[in-house]
Design an enzyme around this catalytic site. Sequence first.
Site, PDB file in Angstrom:
ATOM      1  N   LYS A 107       0.832  -0.969  -0.128  1.00 36.04           N
ATOM      2  CA  LYS A 107       0.220  -0.015   0.004  1.00 36.04           C
ATOM      3  C   LYS A 107       0.846   1.050   0.018  1.00 36.04           C
ATOM      4  O   LYS A 107       2.225   1.190   0.381  1.00 36.04           O
ATOM      5  CB  LYS A 107      -0.917   0.085   1.360  1.00 36.04           C
ATOM      6  CG  LYS A 107      -2.273   0.667   1.064  1.00 36.04           C
ATOM      7  CD  LYS A 107      -3.091   0.062   0.224  1.00 36.04           C
ATOM      8  CE  LYS A 107      -4.557   0.749   0.425  1.00 36.04           C
ATOM      9  NZ  LYS A 107      -5.359  -0.289  -0.085  1.00 36.04           N
ATOM     10  N   ASP A 147      -6.755   4.211  -5.031  1.00 33.85           N
ATOM     11  CA  ASP A 147      -7.424   3.840  -3.546  1.00 33.85           C
ATOM     12  C   ASP A 147      -8.138   5.164  -3.335  1.00 33.85           C
ATOM     13  O   ASP A 147      -8.611   5.819  -3.959  1.00 33.85           O
ATOM     14  CB  ASP A 147      -6.147   3.502  -2.900  1.00 33.85           C
ATOM     15  CG  ASP A 147      -6.745   2.879  -1.133  1.00 33.85           C
ATOM     16  OD1 ASP A 147      -7.006   1.588  -1.355  1.00 33.85           O
ATOM     17  OD2 ASP A 147      -6.665   3.475  -0.330  1.00 33.85           O
TER      18      ASP A 147
HETATM   19  N1  GLU Z   1      -7.295  -0.125  -3.561  1.00 36.11           N
HETATM   20  C1  GLU Z   1      -7.927  -1.289  -3.874  1.00 36.11           C
HETATM   21  C2  GLU Z   1      -7.967  -2.238  -2.553  1.00 36.11           C
HETATM   22  O1  GLU Z   1      -7.747  -1.861  -1.415  1.00 36.11           O
HETATM   23  C3  GLU Z   1      -7.355  -2.110  -5.067  1.00 36.11           C
HETATM   24  C4  GLU Z   1      -6.113  -2.300  -4.887  1.00 36.11           C
HETATM   25  C5  GLU Z   1      -5.421  -2.819  -6.320  1.00 36.11           C
HETATM   26  O2  GLU Z   1      -6.202  -2.911  -7.235  1.00 36.11           O
HETATM   27  O3  GLU Z   1      -4.282  -3.274  -6.179  1.00 36.11           O
HETATM   28  O4  GLU Z   1      -8.171  -3.411  -2.726  1.00 36.11           O
END
Ligand code: GLU
Length: 427
Positions: A107, A147
């Site tokens: 993240k 995100d």
């Molecule tokens: N931000 C999204 C999540 O928390 C997607 C993450 C992604 O597609 O890599 O799952």
Amino acid sequence: MQEHNEVVCEVCRVQLNKIAQVKSLTDLELFILNQPKRVININIPMRMDNGDIRIFPSYRIQYNDARGPTKGGIRFHPEIHMNEIKELAFLMSLKCALVNVPFGGAKGGIKVDPKLLSEGELERLSRNYIREYAEFIGPKKDIPAPDVNTTPKIMGWMMDEYEKIVGYKAPGVITGKPLSIGGSKGRTYSTSLGGAIVLREFMKKKDKKLKGMGVAIHGFGNVGGNLARILFEWGMKIVAVSDSRGGVYDPKGLDVQKLLAETANGKKLQEIGVGKNISNEELVELDVDVLVPASVENIVNEKNMEKVRTKTILELANGPLSAAADDYFEKNGVIVLPDILANAGGVVVSYFEWAQNTTNLYWEEDEVNQKLENIMIKAFARTEESRIEEKSSYRKAAYIVAVKRILAAERDRGHLKPKQKINPKNH
Ligand code: GLU
């Protein structure tokens, strides 16, 4: 600073400790699960439109890469801090393992309020982030995505910056891009569709039909808005939705199409004239069949958990319940369909996007949605199986499946001792 020591996702730690006890995890296994593999923190300087230079703290945490390149979004938010990103990266590791896509978890984020930036400043900051992190990311290393407060447009700028640095086309470096530059059909609503499928599978198990059930959704951004649309199309009654300013409520069901059309034009929910105005707090306490937290962390906590009247919570946000609330619901028979299952549709279609970028073969929307459905049905079934085996909540059951898969990968890489062979004759 004090706030940096706060545990945002206490639920994750609490669950992990419970699993460590029942599954007799070794200290080494627990260490691997409890600690991120790599933590990067860069203070990014940027020239503002007025000529001032400002520094924006930023993060990228690559939590676990045993199952593949790390994967996870980048959020822009004024309140983020290292510990929060760490917990969210941990959740991504579990999520990717639970739905069985070949990724680890990561993240990232920038401590900024994007609403206070001009379009030009937003673009410069997004590009600066990639310049600073370029050596750490890549289609085979770590693949960011959208995100909270980050959009396909931002993903497009980020991919473009990365390609300029490396000197070749590399669309697989980031997912959630616009369709014109390698995005996948279906990605924008995939988190919501995945969540809707999980809810449908759960109700099917209970022999209940979605049609006519009442839903309240906390959060009306991309995820909450698309979920409202899908569940409305499936015949559910969307009785309440809310954004950061407050919500609207109609026990007979809201006009979802009107709300979507007007919010797309920049209106806030309470400016539209649909339903009766309610606060975000009141929405959480409504007597509905399903409550969906689809905004940020810790929406339901020790202050309001006792006022929650629903019997089913679908977690479309990451970590929307505090540990105390989670525990309270488990003891009081409220079913929680956990984030790592309920909101995994986004990363599943991110995986499809990355696979399409890698092969240069692009899929039709129906094909994307069909493949997403198959994966979500399988992940729900595996979680259900684990729930029965472990006699546990859905969250604990899902964590156990994910943790086992991560540890198996660590073991097969030689990072953990092989499991002792059990002689079948003695059992
Ligand atoms: N931000 C999204 C999540 O928390 C997607 C993450 C992604 O597609 O890599 O799952």
